[in-house]
Design a protein around this motif. Sequence first.
Motif, PDB file in Angstrom:
ATOM      1  N   ASP A  28      43.634 -21.208 -16.975  1.00 19.42           N
ATOM      2  CA  ASP A  28      42.360 -21.783 -16.567  1.00 19.42           C
ATOM      3  C   ASP A  28      42.501 -23.157 -15.928  1.00 19.42           C
ATOM      4  O   ASP A  28      41.681 -23.556 -15.110  1.00 19.42           O
ATOM      5  CB  ASP A  28      41.417 -21.919 -17.770  1.00 19.42           C
ATOM      6  N   LEU A  29      43.519 -23.909 -16.318  1.00 14.22           N
ATOM      7  CA  LEU A  29      43.735 -25.264 -15.813  1.00 14.22           C
ATOM      8  C   LEU A  29      45.216 -25.452 -15.541  1.00 14.22           C
ATOM      9  O   LEU A  29      46.044 -25.222 -16.417  1.00 14.22           O
ATOM     10  CB  LEU A  29      43.252 -26.304 -16.836  1.00 14.22           C
ATOM     11  N   SER A  30      45.536 -25.854 -14.326  1.00 14.78           N
ATOM     12  CA  SER A  30      46.918 -26.087 -13.925  1.00 14.78           C
ATOM     13  C   SER A  30      47.019 -27.507 -13.368  1.00 14.78           C
ATOM     14  O   SER A  30      46.223 -27.894 -12.508  1.00 14.78           O
ATOM     15  CB  SER A  30      47.309 -25.060 -12.861  1.00 14.78           C
ATOM     16  N   VAL A  31      47.959 -28.295 -13.890  1.00 20.66           N
ATOM     17  CA  VAL A  31      48.113 -29.693 -13.482  1.00 20.66           C
ATOM     18  C   VAL A  31      49.534 -29.876 -12.942  1.00 20.66           C
ATOM     19  O   VAL A  31      50.507 -29.508 -13.601  1.00 20.66           O
ATOM     20  CB  VAL A  31      47.872 -30.653 -14.667  1.00 20.66           C
ATOM     21  N   GLU A  37      58.883 -39.429  -7.701  1.00 15.72           N
ATOM     22  CA  GLU A  37      59.410 -40.607  -8.387  1.00 15.72           C
ATOM     23  C   GLU A  37      58.467 -41.243  -9.405  1.00 15.72           C
ATOM     24  O   GLU A  37      58.903 -42.059 -10.206  1.00 15.72           O
ATOM     25  CB  GLU A  37      59.801 -41.664  -7.347  1.00 15.72           C
ATOM     26  N   THR A  38      57.181 -40.901  -9.395  1.00 12.29           N
ATOM     27  CA  THR A  38      56.201 -41.598 -10.224  1.00 12.29           C
ATOM     28  C   THR A  38      55.650 -40.706 -11.327  1.00 12.29           C
ATOM     29  O   THR A  38      55.168 -39.608 -11.054  1.00 12.29           O
ATOM     30  CB  THR A  38      55.025 -42.100  -9.354  1.00 12.29           C
ATOM     31  N   LEU A  60      52.429 -36.749 -17.128  1.00 16.43           N
ATOM     32  CA  LEU A  60      53.358 -35.880 -16.423  1.00 16.43           C
ATOM     33  C   LEU A  60      54.423 -36.714 -15.741  1.00 16.43           C
ATOM     34  O   LEU A  60      54.118 -37.662 -15.016  1.00 16.43           O
ATOM     35  CB  LEU A  60      52.626 -35.037 -15.373  1.00 16.43           C
ATOM     36  N   ASN A  61      55.662 -36.344 -15.959  1.00 16.78           N
ATOM     37  CA  ASN A  61      56.796 -36.979 -15.290  1.00 16.78           C
ATOM     38  C   ASN A  61      56.867 -36.492 -13.849  1.00 16.78           C
ATOM     39  O   ASN A  61      56.236 -35.497 -13.497  1.00 16.78           O
ATOM     40  CB  ASN A  61      58.091 -36.652 -16.041  1.00 16.78           C
ATOM     41  N   PRO A  62      57.650 -37.164 -13.007  1.00 19.21           N
ATOM     42  CA  PRO A  62      57.776 -36.739 -11.613  1.00 19.21           C
ATOM     43  C   PRO A  62      58.180 -35.269 -11.509  1.00 19.21           C
ATOM     44  O   PRO A  62      59.095 -34.810 -12.192  1.00 19.21           O
ATOM     45  CB  PRO A  62      58.871 -37.648 -11.060  1.00 19.21           C
ATOM     46  N   GLY A  63      57.437 -34.520 -10.695  1.00 20.18           N
ATOM     47  CA  GLY A  63      57.736 -33.107 -10.476  1.00 20.18           C
ATOM     48  C   GLY A  63      57.308 -32.179 -11.596  1.00 20.18           C
ATOM     49  O   GLY A  63      57.460 -30.968 -11.489  1.00 20.18           O
ATOM     50  N   GLN A  64      56.759 -32.707 -12.666  1.00 18.24           N
ATOM     51  CA  GLN A  64      56.377 -31.889 -13.815  1.00 18.24           C
ATOM     52  C   GLN A  64      55.002 -31.256 -13.604  1.00 18.24           C
ATOM     53  O   GLN A  64      54.132 -31.813 -12.953  1.00 18.24           O
ATOM     54  CB  GLN A  64      56.349 -32.753 -15.071  1.00 18.24           C
ATOM     55  N   SER A  65      54.823 -30.067 -14.192  1.00 14.95           N
ATOM     56  CA  SER A  65      53.520 -29.412 -14.165  1.00 14.95           C
ATOM     57  C   SER A  65      53.294 -28.729 -15.504  1.00 14.95           C
ATOM     58  O   SER A  65      54.218 -28.549 -16.290  1.00 14.95           O
ATOM     59  CB  SER A  65      53.431 -28.405 -13.016  1.00 14.95           C
ATOM     60  N   GLY A  66      52.049 -28.393 -15.758  1.00 17.84           N
ATOM     61  CA  GLY A  66      51.696 -27.711 -16.993  1.00 17.84           C
ATOM     62  C   GLY A  66      50.403 -26.965 -16.810  1.00 17.84           C
ATOM     63  O   GLY A  66      49.709 -27.108 -15.799  1.00 17.84           O
ATOM     64  N   CYS A  67      50.071 -26.130 -17.793  1.00 12.67           N
ATOM     65  CA  CYS A  67      48.841 -25.365 -17.684  1.00 12.67           C
ATOM     66  C   CYS A  67      48.249 -25.104 -19.065  1.00 12.67           C
ATOM     67  O   CYS A  67      48.936 -25.237 -20.078  1.00 12.67           O
ATOM     68  CB  CYS A  67      49.078 -24.057 -16.953  1.00 12.67           C
ATOM     69  N   SER A  68      46.977 -24.758 -19.066  1.00 12.41           N
ATOM     70  CA  SER A  68      46.279 -24.362 -20.283  1.00 12.41           C
ATOM     71  C   SER A  68      45.780 -22.935 -20.094  1.00 12.41           C
ATOM     72  O   SER A  68      45.211 -22.607 -19.046  1.00 12.41           O
ATOM     73  CB  SER A  68      45.086 -25.285 -20.553  1.00 12.41           C
ATOM     74  N   PRO A  99      37.350 -12.502  -8.876  1.00 10.74           N
ATOM     75  CA  PRO A  99      38.805 -12.544  -8.761  1.00 10.74           C
ATOM     76  C   PRO A  99      39.384 -13.633  -9.667  1.00 10.74           C
ATOM     77  O   PRO A  99      38.646 -14.484 -10.148  1.00 10.74           O
ATOM     78  CB  PRO A  99      39.021 -12.901  -7.287  1.00 10.74           C
ATOM     79  N   ALA A 100      40.690 -13.573  -9.866  1.00 11.40           N
ATOM     80  CA  ALA A 100      41.363 -14.558 -10.716  1.00 11.40           C
ATOM     81  C   ALA A 100      41.264 -15.936 -10.067  1.00 11.40           C
ATOM     82  O   ALA A 100      41.732 -16.140  -8.957  1.00 11.40           O
ATOM     83  CB  ALA A 100      42.815 -14.168 -10.926  1.00 11.40           C
ATOM     84  N   ARG A 101      40.578 -16.870 -10.764  1.00  9.42           N
ATOM     85  CA  ARG A 101      40.400 -18.235 -10.247  1.00  9.42           C
ATOM     86  C   ARG A 101      40.720 -19.216 -11.364  1.00  9.42           C
ATOM     87  O   ARG A 101      40.396 -18.977 -12.524  1.00  9.42           O
ATOM     88  CB  ARG A 101      38.973 -18.448  -9.772  1.00  9.42           C
ATOM     89  N   THR A 102      41.312 -20.316 -10.986  1.00 10.09           N
ATOM     90  CA  THR A 102      41.709 -21.338 -11.946  1.00 10.09           C
ATOM     91  C   THR A 102      41.473 -22.732 -11.364  1.00 10.09           C
ATOM     92  O   THR A 102      41.331 -22.880 -10.156  1.00 10.09           O
ATOM     93  CB  THR A 102      43.189 -21.153 -12.343  1.00 10.09           C
ATOM     94  N   ILE A 103      41.419 -23.735 -12.218  1.00  4.32           N
ATOM     95  CA  ILE A 103      41.300 -25.122 -11.783  1.00  4.32           C
ATOM     96  C   ILE A 103      42.716 -25.651 -11.519  1.00  4.32           C
ATOM     97  O   ILE A 103      43.574 -25.558 -12.395  1.00  4.32           O
ATOM     98  CB  ILE A 103      40.626 -25.983 -12.861  1.00  4.32           C
ATOM     99  N   VAL A 104      42.943 -26.192 -10.335  1.00  8.87           N
ATOM    100  CA  VAL A 104      44.251 -26.742  -9.985  1.00  8.87           C
ATOM    101  C   VAL A 104      44.086 -28.229  -9.683  1.00  8.87           C
ATOM    102  O   VAL A 104      43.316 -28.607  -8.803  1.00  8.87           O
ATOM    103  CB  VAL A 104      44.868 -26.020  -8.766  1.00  8.87           C
ATOM    104  N   VAL A 105      44.809 -29.067 -10.436  1.00 10.43           N
ATOM    105  CA  VAL A 105      44.804 -30.514 -10.232  1.00 10.43           C
ATOM    106  C   VAL A 105      46.188 -30.908  -9.732  1.00 10.43           C
ATOM    107  O   VAL A 105      47.187 -30.608 -10.376  1.00 10.43           O
ATOM    108  CB  VAL A 105      44.468 -31.266 -11.543  1.00 10.43           C
ATOM    109  N   ARG A 106      46.210 -31.583  -8.568  1.00  9.14           N
ATOM    110  CA  ARG A 106      47.478 -32.047  -7.992  1.00  9.14           C
ATOM    111  C   ARG A 106      47.460 -33.566  -7.898  1.00  9.14           C
ATOM    112  O   ARG A 106      46.498 -34.156  -7.411  1.00  9.14           O
ATOM    113  CB  ARG A 106      47.697 -31.449  -6.610  1.00  9.14           C
ATOM    114  N   LEU A 107      48.542 -34.176  -8.380  1.00 11.05           N
ATOM    115  CA  LEU A 107      48.687 -35.628  -8.358  1.00 11.05           C
ATOM    116  C   LEU A 107      49.791 -36.001  -7.376  1.00 11.05           C
ATOM    117  O   LEU A 107      50.829 -35.342  -7.324  1.00 11.05           O
ATOM    118  CB  LEU A 107      49.079 -36.136  -9.749  1.00 11.05           C
ATOM    119  N   THR A 108      49.547 -37.046  -6.600  1.00 12.35           N
ATOM    120  CA  THR A 108      50.599 -37.613  -5.755  1.00 12.35           C
ATOM    121  C   THR A 108      50.738 -39.076  -6.175  1.00 12.35           C
ATOM    122  O   THR A 108      50.182 -39.488  -7.186  1.00 12.35           O
ATOM    123  CB  THR A 108      50.255 -37.489  -4.254  1.00 12.35           C
ATOM    124  N   ASP A 109      51.444 -39.866  -5.391  1.00  9.59           N
ATOM    125  CA  ASP A 109      51.675 -41.258  -5.779  1.00  9.59           C
ATOM    126  C   ASP A 109      50.379 -42.037  -5.994  1.00  9.59           C
ATOM    127  O   ASP A 109      50.288 -42.842  -6.894  1.00  9.59           O
ATOM    128  CB  ASP A 109      52.551 -41.958  -4.742  1.00  9.59           C
TER     129      ASP A 109
END
Length: 119
Positions: A28-31, A37-38, A60-68, A99-109
């Motif tokens: 349901d939630l993907s981060v 580097e940040t 979240l460390n650099p390049g890390q992702s997770g989900c619920s 259809p299959a839908r989820t919340i996607v959160v993307r972080l940049t610098d």
Amino acid sequence: MPGLPSINVSGSRLLLGSTTEWRRRREDLSVHNDSSETAHEVRITVRDDGGVCHEETYRLNPGQSGCSLDLLSDGRYTVAVTLENDTETTATVFVGDTPARTIVVRLTDDDVTIEQGHE
């Protein structure tokens, strides 16, 4: 086995010989921290018409992702994301099985993007 019904993994279906329904687990939630580097600390608040459904702080460390998984019911949600307790970004997103839908959160610098994604 011949004669058995096929399984529909995108939604609910009665189990063979049973009155019990099942559904696969849904993300349901993907981060995602897309920064190379940040590390980021991010506060995510998910609301529906009844109020706050989910509120959590993630680091979240650099390049890390997770989900619920199985966090929310099907429906429309307002998602507020606060990056490093500073800037808040808000979006309306739908979550559901068909259809299959989820919340996607993307972080940049220095930016946050909230999208409606597909599994």
